[in-house]
Design a protein around this motif. Structure first.
Motif, PDB file in Angstrom:
ATOM      1  N   LEU A  37       0.816  -1.222   0.000  1.00 47.05           N
ATOM      2  CA  LEU A  37       0.000   0.000   0.000  1.00 47.05           C
ATOM      3  C   LEU A  37       0.853   1.277   0.000  1.00 47.05           C
ATOM      4  O   LEU A  37       0.429   2.310   0.504  1.00 47.05           O
ATOM      5  N   GLU A  38       2.062   1.172  -0.546  1.00 49.33           N
ATOM      6  CA  GLU A  38       2.935   2.345  -0.601  1.00 49.33           C
ATOM      7  C   GLU A  38       3.432   2.594  -2.012  1.00 49.33           C
ATOM      8  O   GLU A  38       3.804   1.658  -2.711  1.00 49.33           O
ATOM      9  N   SER A  39       3.441   3.883  -2.376  1.00 47.79           N
ATOM     10  CA  SER A  39       3.926   4.220  -3.715  1.00 47.79           C
ATOM     11  C   SER A  39       4.969   5.326  -3.617  1.00 47.79           C
ATOM     12  O   SER A  39       5.174   5.917  -2.563  1.00 47.79           O
ATOM     13  N   ALA A  40       5.604   5.598  -4.771  1.00 45.53           N
ATOM     14  CA  ALA A  40       6.653   6.623  -4.823  1.00 45.53           C
ATOM     15  C   ALA A  40       6.077   8.036  -4.813  1.00 45.53           C
ATOM     16  O   ALA A  40       6.817   9.016  -4.806  1.00 45.53           O
ATOM     17  N   LEU A  41       4.751   8.141  -4.812  1.00 46.99           N
ATOM     18  CA  LEU A  41       4.123   9.457  -4.823  1.00 46.99           C
ATOM     19  C   LEU A  41       4.298  10.137  -3.458  1.00 46.99           C
ATOM     20  O   LEU A  41       4.085   9.513  -2.424  1.00 46.99           O
ATOM     21  N   ALA A  42       4.664  11.420  -3.452  1.00 47.53           N
ATOM     22  CA  ALA A  42       4.763  12.145  -2.186  1.00 47.53           C
ATOM     23  C   ALA A  42       3.365  12.540  -1.729  1.00 47.53           C
ATOM     24  O   ALA A  42       2.434  12.619  -2.537  1.00 47.53           O
ATOM     25  N   ALA A  43       3.229  12.814  -0.423  1.00 48.21           N
ATOM     26  CA  ALA A  43       1.909  13.109   0.142  1.00 48.21           C
ATOM     27  C   ALA A  43       1.273  14.357  -0.471  1.00 48.21           C
ATOM     28  O   ALA A  43       0.058  14.495  -0.482  1.00 48.21           O
ATOM     29  N   ASP A  44       2.120  15.269  -1.003  1.00 50.87           N
ATOM     30  CA  ASP A  44       1.546  16.490  -1.576  1.00 50.87           C
ATOM     31  C   ASP A  44       1.456  16.429  -3.101  1.00 50.87           C
ATOM     32  O   ASP A  44       1.271  17.445  -3.766  1.00 50.87           O
ATOM     33  N   GLU A  45       1.606  15.228  -3.656  1.00 48.47           N
ATOM     34  CA  GLU A  45       1.523  15.097  -5.111  1.00 48.47           C
ATOM     35  C   GLU A  45       0.191  14.475  -5.529  1.00 48.47           C
ATOM     36  O   GLU A  45      -0.375  13.652  -4.821  1.00 48.47           O
ATOM     37  N   VAL A  46      -0.252  14.870  -6.718  1.00 50.45           N
ATOM     38  CA  VAL A  46      -1.465  14.303  -7.308  1.00 50.45           C
ATOM     39  C   VAL A  46      -1.057  13.521  -8.544  1.00 50.45           C
ATOM     40  O   VAL A  46      -0.312  14.044  -9.384  1.00 50.45           O
ATOM     41  N   LEU A  47      -1.508  12.298  -8.642  1.00 53.18           N
ATOM     42  CA  LEU A  47      -1.295  11.542  -9.871  1.00 53.18           C
ATOM     43  C   LEU A  47      -2.284  12.077 -10.894  1.00 53.18           C
ATOM     44  O   LEU A  47      -3.486  12.125 -10.613  1.00 53.18           O
ATOM     45  N   ILE A  48      -1.782  12.526 -12.025  1.00 51.52           N
ATOM     46  CA  ILE A  48      -2.726  13.118 -12.980  1.00 51.52           C
ATOM     47  C   ILE A  48      -2.996  12.227 -14.186  1.00 51.52           C
ATOM     48  O   ILE A  48      -4.078  12.257 -14.742  1.00 51.52           O
ATOM     49  N   ALA A  49      -2.018  11.447 -14.615  1.00 57.01           N
ATOM     50  CA  ALA A  49      -2.254  10.632 -15.805  1.00 57.01           C
ATOM     51  C   ALA A  49      -1.325   9.432 -15.849  1.00 57.01           C
ATOM     52  O   ALA A  49      -0.320   9.377 -15.139  1.00 57.01           O
ATOM     53  N   VAL A  50      -1.685   8.501 -16.679  1.00 50.73           N
ATOM     54  CA  VAL A  50      -0.866   7.325 -16.926  1.00 50.73           C
ATOM     55  C   VAL A  50      -0.661   7.256 -18.429  1.00 50.73           C
ATOM     56  O   VAL A  50      -1.620   7.398 -19.188  1.00 50.73           O
ATOM     57  N   ARG A  51       0.598   7.094 -18.835  1.00 47.87           N
ATOM     58  CA  ARG A  51       0.883   6.951 -20.272  1.00 47.87           C
ATOM     59  C   ARG A  51       1.349   5.537 -20.535  1.00 47.87           C
ATOM     60  O   ARG A  51       2.255   5.048 -19.859  1.00 47.87           O
ATOM     61  N   ILE A  52       0.731   4.926 -21.511  1.00 50.22           N
ATOM     62  CA  ILE A  52       1.029   3.526 -21.794  1.00 50.22           C
ATOM     63  C   ILE A  52       1.340   3.387 -23.278  1.00 50.22           C
ATOM     64  O   ILE A  52       0.617   3.938 -24.115  1.00 50.22           O
TER      65      ILE A  52
END
Ligand SMILES: Cc1cc2nc3c(=O)[nH]c(=O)nc-3n(C[C@H](O)[C@H](O)[C@H](O)COP(=O)(O)OP(=O)(O)OC[C@H]3O[C@@H](n4cnc5c(N)ncnc54)[C@H](O)[C@@H]3O)c2cc1C
Ligand code: FES
Ligand code: FES
Lengths: 171, 271
Positions: free
Chosen positions: B157-172
């Motif tokens: 349940l842990e990711s490299a995202l910081a607590a103040d970051e928003v994931l905005i998109a995924v590119r595949i």
């Protein structure tokens, strides 16, 4: 507890001894309802306790039984897994809002005709999930109905007649 | 149960979400579809001080194809992925995997971004994106950055995202080669006891619920690349994994499932 800066956002209307309360305005079964709620209030509790719409049942604590299913903007949602504040501005339909002036909704009629209920506890959620399912997927067969209703548990009927009813209503 | 008292603000765009996280710091938590966070709050396993509801940030929703890449907004629902005719063409694995999540009500609200950031090793989409080799785009107070999906899942349940970051998109990268998703569970609607995703006829292989994060089955990928037959390649699927034991399956049964499901997936993908 949330700190005072929240008030700057301007959406939280006042503070009560148990915390912030905010105004939610939502169309429920065609009628606009404006009610103050705590942000933690689940949509299921909002419908039952604030609006008195007790047709929406609560059957579990784990988002798994589907008894609480309602339509949010026309699509099925588990009202125990949404907060009332999330439907601000949205359109919610509960089992009470399904029948029209001319009588039962075709899905309710089909449940009646096919004897798709016994104790009836799962039925409001089952019917709402089925209405959404038929709208979302065309060409449903029995397997598709079973899969599509996997989030709705019935402890009485053995599902057979529920599947029959949904197929009948989807025709 | 009823969640613990919590504050609430709405953020209807990426900008507002980033600003709210910056303003409210550690006590703030983003709310997307709520299909992981609200169950945790009901059990009081999560007690955020403030919810930042980005559920209506429509700039984060949608699927678009540009050259050989498909970009998907973080707030795109499982149901939107499942029904997208465009995605079915350029990345059928992802559309299919989305259709296997939970039940329709969960799929209507749950989002791709929420599933990735929740980083549950038992979830379907994280493993699919891992097999496909995507890039995640995050925005924070210091601007945007890209994170390779192979670097994203850092623990249970842990990711490299910081607590103040928003994931905005995924590119595949567009992926139309042979694919398969094998999800094994005993109850309808459930998470996978073990799952295997195969992309590009075995060039990308990943495992669901075989460790504390979704895992890339590198040994299988190497075997396929080296020309091994399907059953030889599948025989190394559990190598180097430390799967959990729980009341659904013990570790050795999970290892068995990983091998069997990998073989089925490779066959299904035409490897
Ligand atoms: C009954 C049920 C069955 C389910 N079955 C399955 C299943 O079979 N397979 C499966 O994979 N999943 C399953 N799920 C989980 C579901 O897929 C969730 O929707 C998903 O895991 C979380 O997405 P969300 O948008 O609902 O996120 P939320 O619950 O809103 O958020 C989850 C976490 O991600 C963070 N977050 C969300 N969006 C962002 C963002 N853009 N940027 C930064 N942080 C963000 C939140 O702060 C939170 O910590 C099930 C859920 C339920 C209730
Ligand atoms: S009460 Fe909502 S799923 Fe059981
Ligand atoms: S009729 Fe009793 S639970 Fe379904």
């Amino acid at each position: 507890m949330p700190g005072t800066p929240l008030l700057e956002v301007g959406r939280l209307v006042h503070m009560t001894p148990w915390g912030f309360v905010m105004e939610v305005s939502v169309t429920v079964n065609g009628e606009v309802r404006t009610v103050d709620v705590e942000p933690r209030t689940l949509l299921a509790h909002f419908l039952r306790d604030e609006l008195g719409l007790t047709g929406t049942n609560i059957g579990c604590d784990t988002s798994s039984c589907g008894a609480c299913t309602v339509l949010v903007d026309g699509r099925s949602a588990k009202s125990c897994t949404m907060l009332a504040v999330q439907v601000d501005g949205a359109d919610v339909t509960t089992i009470e809002g399904l029948a029209g002036k001319d009588g039962l909704h075709p899905m309710q009629e089909a449940f009646h005709e096919c004897h798709a209920l016994q104790c009836g506890y799962c039925t409001p959620g089952m019917v709402m999930a089925a209405v959404s399912l038929v709208d979302e997927y065309s060409d449903l067969d029995a397997d598709g109905v079973r899969e599509g209703l996997e989030g709705n548990l019935c402890r009485c009927t053995g599902y057979q007649n529920i599947v029959k009813a949904v197929l009948a209503a989807s025709e | 149960m009823i969640p613990a008292a919590v504050g609430y603000v709405r953020a209807d765009s990426t900008e507002e979400a980033v600003a709210a996280l910056r303003e409210h710091g550690d006590e703030a938590k983003l709310l997307a579809g709520g299909q992981s966070l609200i169950p945790l709050m009901r059990l009081r396993l999560a007690r955020p001080g403030l919810l930042v509801d980005m559920g209506r940030a429509d700039d984060l929703r949608g699927i678009s194809v540009d050259g050989d890449t498909v970009s998907i907004g973080a707030l795109t629902s499982h149901s939107d992925l499942e029904h997208s005719a465009e995605l079915a063409e350029v990345c059928p694995l992802l559309a299919h995997v989305a259709s296997q999540i939970g039940d329709p009500a969960v799929r209507h609200r749950g989002t791709l971004g929420g599933s990735l950031v929740h980083a549950d090793p038992a979830s379907d989409l994280p493993a699919a994106v891992l097999a496909l080799g995507g890039t995640l785009v995050a925005t924070g107070p210091d601007g945007s950055r890209e994170i390779e999906v192979s670097d994203f899942f850092t623990g249970f349940l842990e990711s490299a995202l910081a607590a103040d970051e928003v994931l905005i998109a995924v590119r595949i990268p567009i992926s139309t080669g042979g694919w398969s998703y094998q999800k094994f569970n005993r109850r309808a609607q459930d998470w996978a006891i073990v799952g295997v995703a195969v992309a590009e006829s075995g060039a990308g292989v990943s495992l669901v619920n075989m460790g504390s994060t979704p895992l890339r089955a590198s040994a299988v990928e190497a075997a396929v690349a080296g020309g091994a037959g399907v059953s030889d390649a599948a025989s190394v699927a559990a190598d180097g994994t430390e799967p959990p034991s729980d009341n659904n399956a013990d570790a050795s049964y999970r290892e068995h499932l990983a091998r069997v499901l990998t073989e089925r997936a490779l066959v299904d993908a035409g490897a």
